[in-house]
Design a protein around this motif. Structure first.
Motif, PDB file in Angstrom:
ATOM      1  N   ARG A   1       0.840  -1.195   0.000  1.00  0.00           N
ATOM      2  CA  ARG A   1       0.000   0.000   0.000  1.00  0.00           C
ATOM      3  C   ARG A   1       0.879   1.251   0.000  1.00  0.00           C
ATOM      4  N   HIS A   2       1.686   1.390   1.050  1.00  0.00           N
ATOM      5  CA  HIS A   2       2.390   2.661   1.215  1.00  0.00           C
ATOM      6  C   HIS A   2       3.531   2.841   0.221  1.00  0.00           C
ATOM      7  N   VAL A   3       4.382   1.831   0.123  1.00  0.00           N
ATOM      8  CA  VAL A   3       5.525   1.971  -0.789  1.00  0.00           C
ATOM      9  C   VAL A   3       5.056   1.948  -2.250  1.00  0.00           C
ATOM     10  N   LEU A   4       4.157   1.023  -2.567  1.00  0.00           N
ATOM     11  CA  LEU A   4       3.714   0.889  -3.955  1.00  0.00           C
ATOM     12  C   LEU A   4       3.140   2.207  -4.493  1.00  0.00           C
ATOM     13  N   LYS A   5       2.322   2.840  -3.665  1.00  0.00           N
ATOM     14  CA  LYS A   5       1.728   4.108  -4.099  1.00  0.00           C
ATOM     15  C   LYS A   5       2.791   5.136  -4.462  1.00  0.00           C
ATOM     16  N   ASN A   6       3.871   5.140  -3.697  1.00  0.00           N
ATOM     17  CA  ASN A   6       4.937   6.101  -3.978  1.00  0.00           C
ATOM     18  C   ASN A   6       5.780   5.691  -5.168  1.00  0.00           C
ATOM     19  N   VAL A   7       5.865   4.372  -5.391  1.00  0.00           N
ATOM     20  CA  VAL A   7       6.692   3.891  -6.497  1.00  0.00           C
ATOM     21  C   VAL A   7       5.961   4.039  -7.832  1.00  0.00           C
ATOM     22  N   LEU A   8       4.631   3.925  -7.799  1.00  0.00           N
ATOM     23  CA  LEU A   8       3.870   4.004  -9.047  1.00  0.00           C
ATOM     24  C   LEU A   8       4.090   5.331  -9.767  1.00  0.00           C
ATOM     25  N   LEU A   9       4.237   6.400  -9.014  1.00  0.00           N
ATOM     26  CA  LEU A   9       4.418   7.711  -9.633  1.00  0.00           C
ATOM     27  C   LEU A   9       5.639   7.781 -10.526  1.00  0.00           C
ATOM     28  N   PRO A  10       6.837   7.493  -9.974  1.00  0.00           N
ATOM     29  CA  PRO A  10       8.006   7.533 -10.857  1.00  0.00           C
ATOM     30  C   PRO A  10       7.926   6.533 -12.008  1.00  0.00           C
ATOM     31  N   ILE A  11       7.153   5.460 -11.841  1.00  0.00           N
ATOM     32  CA  ILE A  11       7.041   4.506 -12.947  1.00  0.00           C
ATOM     33  C   ILE A  11       6.444   5.196 -14.171  1.00  0.00           C
ATOM     34  N   ILE A  12       5.503   6.100 -13.929  1.00  0.00           N
ATOM     35  CA  ILE A  12       4.891   6.801 -15.053  1.00  0.00           C
ATOM     36  C   ILE A  12       5.965   7.556 -15.847  1.00  0.00           C
ATOM     37  N   THR A  13       6.877   8.178 -15.119  1.00  0.00           N
ATOM     38  CA  THR A  13       7.943   8.912 -15.800  1.00  0.00           C
ATOM     39  C   THR A  13       8.830   7.972 -16.602  1.00  0.00           C
ATOM     40  N   ILE A  14       9.207   6.862 -15.978  1.00  0.00           N
ATOM     41  CA  ILE A  14      10.112   5.951 -16.681  1.00  0.00           C
ATOM     42  C   ILE A  14       9.414   5.368 -17.903  1.00  0.00           C
ATOM     43  N   LEU A  15       8.103   5.211 -17.809  1.00  0.00           N
ATOM     44  CA  LEU A  15       7.355   4.740 -18.973  1.00  0.00           C
ATOM     45  C   LEU A  15       7.528   5.719 -20.129  1.00  0.00           C
ATOM     46  N   GLY A  16       7.332   6.995 -19.836  1.00  0.00           N
ATOM     47  CA  GLY A  16       7.490   8.007 -20.877  1.00  0.00           C
ATOM     48  C   GLY A  16       8.884   7.960 -21.462  1.00  0.00           C
ATOM     49  N   MET A  17       9.885   7.826 -20.554  1.00  0.00           N
ATOM     50  CA  MET A  17      11.263   7.844 -21.029  1.00  0.00           C
ATOM     51  C   MET A  17      11.615   6.611 -21.833  1.00  0.00           C
ATOM     52  N   SER A  18      10.929   5.505 -21.545  1.00  0.00           N
ATOM     53  CA  SER A  18      11.301   4.257 -22.224  1.00  0.00           C
ATOM     54  C   SER A  18      10.602   4.118 -23.570  1.00  0.00           C
ATOM     55  N   PHE A  19       9.758   5.075 -23.900  1.00  0.00           N
ATOM     56  CA  PHE A  19       8.996   4.977 -25.135  1.00  0.00           C
ATOM     57  C   PHE A  19       9.880   4.846 -26.371  1.00  0.00           C
TER      58      PHE A  19
ATOM     59  N   MET B   1       7.768  10.559 -39.053  1.00  0.00           N
ATOM     60  CA  MET B   1       6.807  11.464 -38.427  1.00  0.00           C
ATOM     61  C   MET B   1       5.907  10.722 -37.455  1.00  0.00           C
ATOM     62  N   PHE B   2       5.390   9.594 -37.911  1.00  0.00           N
ATOM     63  CA  PHE B   2       4.458   8.869 -37.054  1.00  0.00           C
ATOM     64  C   PHE B   2       5.109   8.400 -35.766  1.00  0.00           C
ATOM     65  N   SER B   3       6.312   7.822 -35.896  1.00  0.00           N
ATOM     66  CA  SER B   3       6.910   7.292 -34.674  1.00  0.00           C
ATOM     67  C   SER B   3       7.335   8.432 -33.750  1.00  0.00           C
ATOM     68  N   SER B   4       7.780   9.567 -34.342  1.00  0.00           N
ATOM     69  CA  SER B   4       8.145  10.695 -33.489  1.00  0.00           C
ATOM     70  C   SER B   4       6.931  11.237 -32.768  1.00  0.00           C
ATOM     71  N   VAL B   5       5.842  11.364 -33.503  1.00  0.00           N
ATOM     72  CA  VAL B   5       4.641  11.908 -32.881  1.00  0.00           C
ATOM     73  C   VAL B   5       4.125  10.954 -31.803  1.00  0.00           C
ATOM     74  N   MET B   6       4.218   9.650 -32.072  1.00  0.00           N
ATOM     75  CA  MET B   6       3.837   8.679 -31.044  1.00  0.00           C
ATOM     76  C   MET B   6       4.669   8.886 -29.784  1.00  0.00           C
ATOM     77  N   LEU B   7       5.948   9.135 -29.994  1.00  0.00           N
ATOM     78  CA  LEU B   7       6.857   9.338 -28.869  1.00  0.00           C
ATOM     79  C   LEU B   7       6.476  10.593 -28.092  1.00  0.00           C
ATOM     80  N   VAL B   8       6.219  11.672 -28.833  1.00  0.00           N
ATOM     81  CA  VAL B   8       5.866  12.933 -28.180  1.00  0.00           C
ATOM     82  C   VAL B   8       4.560  12.767 -27.405  1.00  0.00           C
ATOM     83  N   ILE B   9       3.602  12.117 -28.039  1.00  0.00           N
ATOM     84  CA  ILE B   9       2.312  11.923 -27.358  1.00  0.00           C
ATOM     85  C   ILE B   9       2.485  11.022 -26.134  1.00  0.00           C
ATOM     86  N   GLY B  10       3.306   9.986 -26.288  1.00  0.00           N
ATOM     87  CA  GLY B  10       3.574   9.095 -25.154  1.00  0.00           C
ATOM     88  C   GLY B  10       4.134   9.862 -23.972  1.00  0.00           C
TER      89      GLY B  10
END
Lengths: 335, 316, 281
Positions: B230-248, B288-297
């Motif tokens: 509960r406590h740790v997971l909630k805090n870890v989920l946030l940075p995961i969103i960032t790493i998701l964007g970066m890993s696109f 163009m498509f893959s770049s735009v996908m990346l930007v949107i991601g």
């Protein structure tokens, strides 16, 4: 008054790569019902480790090596994890130094309080929420009905410490362990929080174990004081004993280092020279010897506790009958 | 909050503009004269000039860019040099296969990476943790195409349990068939992602476990599992969103390679074929498509972060 | 760079047995690549009668579809893979360190522009761009080195910038500025040496990813071209023979994996040694 907590020969160590660091080296003390006991010491004196050891909150590489922690006569160290969990936050609650990091930043304050309440009290969601709001009101948080749904970052440091106190007292604990509860706060806020703790103690008769490095704080709220150094208790006594008749050179040094305002002029701060002992290889004799102005050959041997008066004990050879005899003779010569 | 989202969207605009410049440059810098592909041997010099004019190639470069940009906005990406079909249609045909593969892999990766790395963090430096760490080390070091080839060898060539290429069996039209074809490419992408994410999530969780609020939770009688999930997971989920964007970006690159290995009929394999054929309009379209996908991601990740993090959400 | 950090590296290697293994493996691979000419066979000699032979005493790794000795090819392939990785890393480190240090040291508008540029470069799919550039330009080892290097320096620039920001406030840098040393001298003599540990960590990880990228490009047929070969390009046609000659896919792949794995291990050992904070993680 009856005995609530009795700590006997507590030893806690940390197993590091370099070897065993003996942070707490045989500490014994009692807390009576309704009493406010202060543990004072510099950082590294083992005071916080002692506090955490009481509830078995020491994490690896830390280990509680021996000792008993009797709560209502039952040894907490013999209890199973579930038994201990039922006591933690319920009969014994704890607040920590930094209110900025004590609360989970991504969970609403109320939800964190309700979680604790529902764990220990047989309350439904609405009941727990009601109780949480009452507690927030009691610790002086304005409009608690709205504040309860806010996140920790929306509270100031002082307000957060109030939330922590509310959470700590929500299950009506018999003992509150407060580990440097005011250190991270502004001076004015410090006074408010201390006052709040005093009021709540008077209202609920909860015993408090207050860990601090600030003798000023001790003087304000405590009835009894334990002075720790190098993982051991150097001196213990009532507030009057310690402040008016300190018998241990370390306590005397500590008292001298409190800044005092005298006739509009700040007195020069006298700090104790030297550094605390290395607890990786702790000295076999008096731990304060290296820094002590009265050090003598005898100090290489560990002194026993001497009792200058009832309820007052001190770990120093200066209080041995031989030394007292010598002192009296010297005073006689001078006359 | 609205301001935050708006600002993030505005920040993406220069990025999209830069992408359009790169894409345009890809066409302009392409070796050879684009008119040549329209020229037949019996055309006269005037005919060639007329074609050049009709394509707008006799205008100054910036005008060509503006016309090109206008066309893009109208959905006109030009025509493929090899199939002579509209580039947009070709890409849109291929897009579902790519997005399906990437999406499935992404979802699976998170479903696997989060629990295993939380467990690894809770059991730091013990056997479970060391095994998970070792496997994720291999995952970030293994060439994805080689891993794909090895899977093909084991499951298609030796065991004959899974198909090795394509998305459908000819003449069979069922979801199950597509899923069966998707297992191996999805496994490759998932393994790479899980390895990357789990290293990150583990270290995040370990640092969260050292936070004061964790100590407090123990001090208030919470169980280890309660604190972790509960406590740790909630805090870890946030940075995961960032790493998701970066890993696109890595995800897109991985999809390109994996699609090629498994002949998966997506945008990536189309891209590789068009590069070999020097089919510039298609190359440009895919860039163009893959770049735009990346930007949107990245944009979506940032906005999600803002929505999920109370510290940003309450900033008005 | 102070001595203590190096001592940390030594203790870290003693603790992390994998670090030592990685060093030994890389040492062997580098020696093998350097002395590839000692191989018993000519890597390019086509023997039509010896196509697709499985590994044997004569051909340790068998032969490929053209009857060439696969062991010799693997040795020469390693030479190409390792040097592409190394030189691409040099390009990336030089560009990344320069941009990062300049950006962090001067700050202000310069910093803004450079960092925005980094952001932009990081948000285009660089791998596809590499493919395209390789197709456009004259293929060759140096082209690949430059393309990989020029598209993978951005994360180094970010890290170097962050470090520079903290280092430039230290006393010795402030002193150097007050005493009128040129900015160029301050950056090269004071700032870069003090952030060298960070650069070494990034460089090690960067070699790993450069080798991976080269192998992907070459596998797709857009990297190293015949008659040269790298581990990646060897895999290019191995997929076609996966049924008949699985060893053709096995050996180069394992070499890439082990090499990249070793560099990643090494990078982490350095990181832990240089940054005591992440110790034991």
């Amino acid at each position: 008054m009856t005995e609530l907590l009795s700590v006997q020969n507590l030893k806690t160590s940390f197993m590091t790569r370099e070897g065993e660091v003996e942070s707490v080296r045989g500490v014994s003390f009692d807390i009576q019902q309704g009493e406010v006991v202060g543990i004072v010491g510099e950082s590294g004196s083992g005071k916080s480790i002692t506090a955490k050891s009481l509830l078995g909150l020491i994490q690896p590489p830390g280990v509680i090596k021996e000792g008993k922690v009797l709560f209502h006569g039952q040894d907490l160290r013999q209890m199973t994890e579930p038994q201990l969990r039922a006591i933690r936050g319920n009969q014994i609650a704890m607040i920590f130094q930094d209110p900025m990091t004590s609360l989970n930043p991504v969970i609403r304050v109320g939800a964190q309080m309700i979680e604790v309440l529902r764990r220990h009290q047989k309350l439904d969601k609405a009941g727990a929420r009601q109780r949480a709001i009452e507690m927030l009101r009691e610790v002086g948080i304005p409009s608690p009905e709205q504040r309860i749904d806010q996140y920790p970052h929306e509270f100031s440091g002082g307000m957060r410490q109030r939330v922590m106190i509310a959470m700590a007292l929500s299950c009506k604990p018999e003992l509150l362990i407060a580990d440097e509860p005011t250190t991270a706060l502004d001076v004015t806020i410090q006074a408010q929080i201390l006052n709040l703790m005093k009021q709540l103690r008077d209202a609920t008769n909860t015993s408090i174990l207050l860990i601090t490095h600030d003798l000023g704080v001790v003087a304000q709220v405590c009835t009894r004081v334990i002075v720790m150094y190098g993982g051991m208790i150097m001196e213990e006594g009532t507030v009057e004993d310690i402040f008016e008749r300190p018998s241990h050179p370390y306590t005397q040094g500590l008292l001298r280092s409190i800044p005092r305002v005298k006739e509009g002029q700040r007195e020069r701060l006298v700090s104790i020279e030297g550094t605390p002992p290395n607890l990786l290889h702790p000295p076999t004799g008096c731990p304060f010897m290296e820094r002590c102005p009265h050090a003598m050959d005898k100090c290489r041997e560990m002194p026993p506790y001497f009792v200058p008066e009832e309820g007052h004990r001190s770990l120093c050879w200066l209080l041995s009958s031989d030394m007292q005899q010598q002192k009296r003779e010297q005073e006689g010569d001078e006359q | 909050m609205k301001k935050y989202i708006l600002r993030r969207i505005l920040q993406a605009i220069p990025l999209l503009w830069f992408i359009s410049l790169v894409s345009f440059a890809l066409i302009k810098l392409a070796p050879g004269d684009p008119v040549n592909s329209f020229v037949t041997p019996n055309m006269s010099a005037e005919d060639v000039e007329r074609i050049r004019h009709s394509l707008g190639l006799d205008q100054p470069v910036y005008m060509q860019y503006l016309i090109w940009l206008k066309n893009i906005f109208q959905g006109d990406f030009g025509y493929s040099l090899t199939t002579h079909r509209p580039v947009l249609t070709m890409i849109l045909e291929r897009l579902p296969a790519t997005i399906g593969l990437m999406g499935a892999a992404l979802l699976l990766s998170l479903l696997i990476a989060i629990p295993i790395s939380m467990i690894a963090a809770a059991k730091k430096n013990r056997v479970t943790d060391r095994v998970i760490s070792m496997v994720s080390y291999i995952g970030i070091s293994i060439p994805s195409f080689w891993f794909g080839i090895m899977l093909i060898y084991i499951f298609a060539v030796k065991l004959h349990v899974l198909p090795s290429m394509g998305m459908r069996t000819i003449g069979v039209d069922s979801i199950w068939d597509i899923l069966k074809h998707g297992i191996l490419p999805c496994a490759v992408l998932t393994f790479m992602n899980v390895s990357m994410y789990s290293r990150y999530i583990r270290s995040q969780a370990i640092s969260q476990l050292e936070e004061d609020y964790v100590q407090i939770q123990y001090a208030y009688g919470a169980t280890k599992n309660r604190v972790l999930w509960r406590h740790v997971l909630k805090n870890v989920l946030l940075p995961i969103i960032t790493i998701l964007g970066m890993s696109f970006a890595d995800l897109i690159a991985g999809a390109f390679i994996t699609e090629t290995v498994f002949s998966w009929p997506g945008m990536g394999s189309l891209g590789i074929t068009s590069i070999f054929a020097l089919d510039y309009p298609v190359i440009m379209g895919i860039t163009m498509f893959s770049s735009v996908m990346l930007v949107i991601g990245n944009l979506v990740a940032d906005i999600l972060y803002g929505v999920a993090d109370p510290r940003i959400k309450t900033m008005r | 760079m102070n001595r203590m950090r190096w001592r940390n590296v030594k203790t870290q290697f003693k603790e992390q047995k994998m670090g030592i293994v990685a060093l030994i493996v890389l040492g062997i691979f580098i020696i093998a690549a350097v002395f590839a000419f000692l191989a018993p066979h000519d890597p390019n000699k086509i023997v039509v009668t010896e196509r697709l032979l499985p590994p044997s005493a004569a051909h340790w790794f068998g032969t490929d579809d053209n009857g060439r000795d696969y062991f010799a090819r693997a040795l020469y392939g390693g030479r190409v893979s390792l040097s592409v990785g190394f030189f691409a890393m040099i390009v990336a480190v030089v560009v990344g360190t320069t941009v990062g240090a300049v950006s962090g040291y001067f700050g202000g508008a310069m910093d803004n522009i450079l960092m925005r540029f980094v952001d932009v470069l990081m948000s285009i799919p660089s791998f596809f761009l590499m493919l395209i550039l390789n197709a456009y330009l004259k293929p060759g080892i140096s082209t690949i080195v430059i393309i990989i290097g020029l598209l993978s320096w951005m994360s180094i620039a970010r890290i170097v910038r962050a470090e520079t920001l903290s280092v430039k406030e230290r006393e010795y840098v402030l002193y150097a500025r007050v005493s009128g040393q040129s900015n160029f001298k301050i950056i090269t003599k004071h700032i870069v040496p003090s952030i060298l540990p960070t650069i070494i960590v990034s460089a090690t990880i960067n070699i790993a990813s450069a080798i991976l990228m080269e192998s992907s490009l070459s596998f797709l047929g857009l990297g190293i071209q015949q008659p040269n070969s790298s581990w990646g390009s060897m895999l290019n046609n191995a997929q076609g023979y996966i049924g008949d000659a699985p060893y053709m896919a096995l050996f180069p792949g394992i070499f890439i994996l082990v090499t990249v794995l070793s560099f990643n291990f090494l990078g982490d050992v350095f990181r832990v040694a240089f940054e005591p904070k992440v110790n034991r993680r």
